[in-house]
Design a protein around this motif. Structure first.
Motif, short mmCIF file in Angstrom:
data_model
loop_
_atom_site.label_atom_id
_atom_site.label_comp_id
_atom_site.label_asym_id
_atom_site.label_seq_id
_atom_site.Cartn_x
_atom_site.Cartn_y
_atom_site.Cartn_z
N VAL A 82 0.85 -1.18 0.00
CA VAL A 82 0.00 0.00 0.00
C VAL A 82 0.90 1.24 0.00
CG1 VAL A 82 -1.76 1.29 1.24
CG2 VAL A 82 -1.86 -1.21 1.20
N LYS A 83 0.67 2.12 -0.98
CA LYS A 83 1.46 3.34 -1.09
C LYS A 83 0.65 4.53 -0.57
CE LYS A 83 4.19 1.88 -5.10
NZ LYS A 83 4.60 2.21 -6.50
N THR A 84 1.36 5.46 0.04
CA THR A 84 0.75 6.70 0.53
C THR A 84 1.46 7.88 -0.13
OG1 THR A 84 0.23 5.67 2.66
CG2 THR A 84 0.20 8.07 2.56
N MET A 85 0.69 8.80 -0.72
CA MET A 85 1.31 9.97 -1.35
C MET A 85 0.30 11.10 -1.45
SD MET A 85 1.54 9.02 -5.42
CE MET A 85 2.83 7.83 -5.11
N THR A 86 0.85 12.29 -1.69
CA THR A 86 0.03 13.48 -1.90
C THR A 86 -0.26 13.62 -3.39
OG1 THR A 86 1.02 14.56 0.01
CG2 THR A 86 -0.10 15.97 -1.58
N ILE A 98 -11.84 7.26 -10.00
CA ILE A 98 -11.48 8.68 -9.93
C ILE A 98 -10.12 8.87 -10.59
CG2 ILE A 98 -12.75 9.06 -7.79
CD1 ILE A 98 -9.98 9.13 -6.37
N GLU A 99 -9.81 10.13 -10.90
CA GLU A 99 -8.52 10.46 -11.51
C GLU A 99 -7.79 11.46 -10.64
OE1 GLU A 99 -7.13 12.95 -15.41
OE2 GLU A 99 -8.46 11.23 -15.80
N VAL A 100 -6.49 11.17 -10.41
CA VAL A 100 -5.64 12.09 -9.66
C VAL A 100 -4.35 12.29 -10.42
CG1 VAL A 100 -6.61 11.38 -7.43
CG2 VAL A 100 -4.54 10.25 -8.30
N VAL A 101 -3.61 13.34 -10.04
CA VAL A 101 -2.28 13.58 -10.59
C VAL A 101 -1.31 13.53 -9.43
CG1 VAL A 101 -0.76 15.20 -11.77
CG2 VAL A 101 -3.14 14.98 -12.50
N ALA A 102 -0.34 12.59 -9.50
CA ALA A 102 0.64 12.43 -8.43
C ALA A 102 2.03 12.31 -9.05
CB ALA A 102 0.33 11.19 -7.59
N TYR A 131 -3.20 3.69 -1.77
CA TYR A 131 -3.68 2.78 -2.81
C TYR A 131 -2.66 1.66 -3.03
CZ TYR A 131 -0.28 4.91 -6.03
OH TYR A 131 0.88 5.34 -6.61
N TYR A 132 -3.08 0.64 -3.78
CA TYR A 132 -2.18 -0.45 -4.13
C TYR A 132 -2.54 -0.95 -5.52
CZ TYR A 132 -5.99 -3.77 -3.21
OH TYR A 132 -7.18 -4.45 -3.25
N LYS A 133 -1.64 -1.73 -6.10
CA LYS A 133 -1.86 -2.32 -7.43
C LYS A 133 -2.20 -3.78 -7.26
CE LYS A 133 0.81 -1.29 -10.97
NZ LYS A 133 1.95 -1.26 -11.92
N ASN A 134 -3.34 -4.22 -7.83
CA ASN A 134 -3.74 -5.62 -7.70
C ASN A 134 -3.10 -6.49 -8.79
OD1 ASN A 134 -5.19 -5.15 -10.05
ND2 ASN A 134 -7.20 -5.19 -9.07
N GLU A 135 -3.49 -7.78 -8.84
CA GLU A 135 -2.90 -8.72 -9.77
C GLU A 135 -3.23 -8.39 -11.22
OE1 GLU A 135 -4.26 -12.52 -8.51
OE2 GLU A 135 -3.01 -12.55 -6.70
N GLN A 136 -4.31 -7.63 -11.45
CA GLN A 136 -4.69 -7.23 -12.81
C GLN A 136 -4.10 -5.86 -13.18
OE1 GLN A 136 -7.20 -8.42 -10.58
NE2 GLN A 136 -6.79 -10.44 -11.46
N LYS A 142 -7.54 2.90 -1.33
CA LYS A 142 -7.88 2.46 0.03
C LYS A 142 -8.48 3.60 0.87
CE LYS A 142 -6.83 -1.00 1.77
NZ LYS A 142 -7.61 -2.24 1.99
N SER A 143 -7.91 4.79 0.71
CA SER A 143 -8.44 5.94 1.46
C SER A 143 -8.01 7.23 0.78
CB SER A 143 -7.93 5.92 2.92
OG SER A 143 -6.53 6.14 2.95
N MET A 144 -8.77 8.29 1.03
CA MET A 144 -8.43 9.61 0.51
C MET A 144 -8.94 10.67 1.47
SD MET A 144 -9.20 11.33 -3.24
CE MET A 144 -10.83 12.01 -2.92
N LYS A 145 -8.10 11.63 1.79
CA LYS A 145 -8.49 12.72 2.67
C LYS A 145 -7.74 13.98 2.25
CE LYS A 145 -5.09 11.34 6.16
NZ LYS A 145 -4.88 10.91 7.57
N PHE A 146 -8.21 15.11 2.75
CA PHE A 146 -7.55 16.37 2.43
C PHE A 146 -6.13 16.38 3.00
CE2 PHE A 146 -12.05 17.60 2.22
CZ PHE A 146 -12.06 18.21 0.98
N SER A 147 -5.22 16.95 2.22
CA SER A 147 -3.85 17.08 2.69
C SER A 147 -3.75 18.32 3.56
CB SER A 147 -2.89 17.18 1.49
OG SER A 147 -1.56 17.35 1.93
N VAL A 148 -3.41 18.12 4.84
CA VAL A 148 -3.36 19.23 5.80
C VAL A 148 -1.93 19.71 5.90
CG1 VAL A 148 -3.79 19.97 8.16
CG2 VAL A 148 -5.31 18.30 7.06
#
Length: 229
Positions: A82-86, A98-102, A131-136, A142-148
């Motif tokens: 599981v990776k965590t990033m802004t 959903i779509e994000v830019v990281a 988030y994480y990458k599955n076998e496919q 996994k989770s999303m919240k505002f970056s404080v």
């Protein structure tokens, strides 16, 4: 005299018969002994064959169990990291994506495992995601919240600084103004963007191409580029 001869002959015959019986008995015992000796190795051989068959069967079962064990190991799913990033929240692609830019990369995230009200977020919000990458090779949110962003306060009377609003939009890439500035046009308006906060090879972007950018305006009124794709 005749009586004596008769007794002698009778005794002789009896002796001969007795000897014949003893010889026959001895011969019969020897034959039985030979038969017994011939049968004994056969029984031993048969027993040995059975033991060999049992050993082969045992070895086969052991190999089969080892193969089943290896198959079970292969079937076990590998643990996912599981990776965590802004990231910059771009918006919903469909009801479960959903779509994000990281880090300058656009990522589509499947939201089937996350219980999140995305109506609380606006396009361009800076968020912290897990988030994480599955076998496919799908990215699963996994989770999303505002970056404080915590600001250091000199005293209790100091005003609380708000995080700058990040704007995410499509633009036309014009080119580099200098080593730390690029120019784009948004809805026909030229905008200069500072590139000091990102690490991207601008030589790979063709002039006149359509790009997705995310930027904010700092306290000095400069437009700071967060990502370009």
């Amino acid at each position: 005299m005749k009586l004596v001869k008769s007794l002698f002959v009778f005794s002789l015959l009896f002796f001969i018969i007795a000897c014949s019986n003893d010889a026959g008995t001895v011969k019969k015992e020897e034959e039985e002994k030979k038969v017994t000796e011939q049968e004994q190795p056969a029984e031993t051989e048969t027993k040995t064959d059975k033991d060999t068959e049992t050993e082969v069967k045992t070895d086969t079962e052991t190999v089969a169990k080892e193969e089943d064990s290896k198959a079970d190991e292969v079937k076990k799913p590998q643990s996912t990291e599981v990776k965590t990033m802004t990231a910059i929240y771009v918006g919903q692609v469909d009801p479960h994506t959903i779509e994000v830019v990281a880090e300058g990369e656009t990522i589509n995230l499947q939201t089937t495992e996350a219980d999140i009200n995305f109506d609380e977020f606006s396009d361009g919000d800076e968020v912290k995601i897990q988030y994480y990458k599955n076998e496919q090779d799908q990215y699963i949110l996994k989770s999303m919240k505002f970056s404080v962003v915590e600001e250091k306060k000199e005293d209790s009377s100091s005003p609380v600084k708000e995080s700058p609003k990040v704007i995410s939009t499509e633009a036309t890439y014009v080119g580099q103004v200098d080593t730390s500035t690029i120019e784009v046009t948004v809805d026909g308006e030229a905008i200069n963007l500072q590139t000091t906060e990102i690490d991207v090879n601008l030589d790979e972007i063709e002039e006149g191409s359509q790009v997705m950018i995310a930027y904010y305006q700092n306290e000095d009124g400069q437009n700071i580029l967060k990502s370009i794709e």
